[in-house]
Design an enzyme around this catalytic site. Structure first.
Site, short mmCIF file in Angstrom:
data_model
loop_
_atom_site.label_atom_id
_atom_site.label_comp_id
_atom_site.label_asym_id
_atom_site.label_seq_id
_atom_site.Cartn_x
_atom_site.Cartn_y
_atom_site.Cartn_z
N GLY A 1 -13.69 -20.44 -1.21
CA GLY A 1 -13.08 -20.11 0.14
C GLY A 1 -14.09 -19.51 0.88
N ALA B 1 -11.77 -12.68 2.55
CA ALA B 1 -11.88 -12.24 1.21
C ALA B 1 -13.11 -12.66 0.59
CB ALA B 1 -10.55 -12.62 0.55
N LYS C 1 -8.18 -6.17 10.59
CA LYS C 1 -9.22 -5.85 9.92
C LYS C 1 -10.40 -5.82 10.85
CE LYS C 1 -7.69 -6.36 4.89
NZ LYS C 1 -8.29 -6.67 3.69
N GLY D 1 -5.32 -10.93 -9.37
CA GLY D 1 -5.54 -10.31 -8.29
C GLY D 1 -4.90 -8.71 -8.00
N ASP E 1 -12.78 -3.58 -0.14
CA ASP E 1 -12.43 -5.01 -0.77
C ASP E 1 -13.39 -5.27 -1.84
OD1 ASP E 1 -9.92 -5.05 0.49
OD2 ASP E 1 -10.71 -6.21 2.12
N SER F 1 0.80 -1.37 -0.07
CA SER F 1 -0.07 0.08 -0.13
C SER F 1 0.76 1.23 -0.06
CB SER F 1 -1.00 -0.04 1.21
OG SER F 1 -1.96 -1.04 0.91
#
Ligand code: ATR
Length: 286
Positions: free
Chosen positions: A134, A138, A71, A250, A108, A22
């Protein structure tokens, strides 16, 4: 880079934070737009998170992005959170309000969707069903993003079925899409109706086991996307490319999820260009 006394300063809060892309990503945009500002890596241990967040307005920070492992905990330490963060259960972007309040959001899902839209303009989120592999943080963000974009049916495939069921329990009433939980062993068989396949697991990432899946049943026009970006072309994407599917890597999600924070802190919605991708890919190779 030189800063004046008026520079706008944001942070990247993680533990560790040394792996975070970032600061480089925001630094690229700050340089491009010649903005008097900086985004600083801040290594904050979990036990110090509350104190560090409270210090942001006290030290004049305009905000921060939040990465692993903070997070979820950050969500509980905000003065306000947006509905996406509330539903997903995690905050990745903080804006310090003029009154010093901490406003948390989750970008996200937005990043995932914006990347898909930019990579494949013909993609129609309302035009079919998605298979999501998953059930971690995410996956929650991707599912939330897809549902907000209009995807009506999502198959959720996860190794631990109870984790998938927990996602349905947490998200189910807050999103419009219908989520169907599918056993992990069926991941290659449930692809026939999908117009989009997304891997949100860590499988296929450098140093992690491979993602074993056959795309033989996937319709020829279905898009295949991986949120893993090390390597940039995962085995899943390589297999999909070979079969002629449109693929989305990604790295774009990582870039697009950073846009709302940059805009809030520095006043400009930054562009996602090929130059930026090349810059980050070179950074990843180091
Ligand atoms: P994140 O928050 O980044 O999404 P996470 O919460 O650790 O990360 O989730 C990782 C995901 O990868 C989970 O869905 C996990 O499956 P489980 O719920 O069964 O743990 C999945 N995953 C990790 N290693 C895996 C493996 N070897 N086989 C299958 N799935 C795996």
């Amino acid at each position: 880079m030189t800063l004046t006394g008026k520079a706008r300063i944001a942070g990247v809060i993680g533990w560790p934070v040394s792996h975070s892309r970032s600061p480089a990503l925001h630094g690229y945009w700050l340089g491009q737009y010649n903005i008097d500002g900086a985004v600083l890596p801040l290594a904050v241990a979990p036990e110090d998170l509350s104190l560090a967040l409270k210090a942001l307005p006290k030290m004049g920070f305009v905000g921060a992005c939040v990465t692993l492992p903070h997070k979820q905990q950050t969500l509980t330490l905000m003065d306000d959170v947006d509905p996406a963060a509330q539903t997903i259960g995690a905050v990745n972007t903080i804006v310090v309000g003029n009154d010093g309040r901490l406003i948390g959001s989750n970008t996200d899902g937005f990043g995932f969707i914006e990347n898909l839209r930019q990579s494949i303009p013909a993609w129609d989120p309302e035009g079919g069903s998605a298979v999501v592999l998953g059930a971690g943080g995410a996956a929650r963000a991707v599912i939330h993003g897809l549902a907000a974009a209009g995807t009506g049916k999502i198959c959720l495939v996860n190794r631990t079925e109870s984790n998938a069921r927990k996602v349905v329990e947490d998200l189910g009433d807050n999103i419009k899409a219908k989520i169907q939980v599918v056993p992990w062993s069926e991941r290659s068989n449930e692809l026939e109706d999908a117009t989009l396949l997304v891997n949100t697991t860590s499988l296929g990432m450098q140093g992690q086991p491979a993602l074993e899946i056959s795309l033989a049943r996937l319709g020829p026009n279905a898009i295949v996307s991986d949120i893993v970006y090390t390597p940039l072309e995962t085995d899943l994407l390589a297999q999909a490319k070979q079969r002629g599917h449109p693929i989305v890597d990604g790295l774009g999600m990582l870039i697009h999820q950073a846009r709302p924070g940059f805009k809030a802190w520095f006043g400009r919605d930054p562009e996602v260009t090929e130059g930026l991708r090349k810059f980050l890919i070179a950074d990843l190779m180091e």
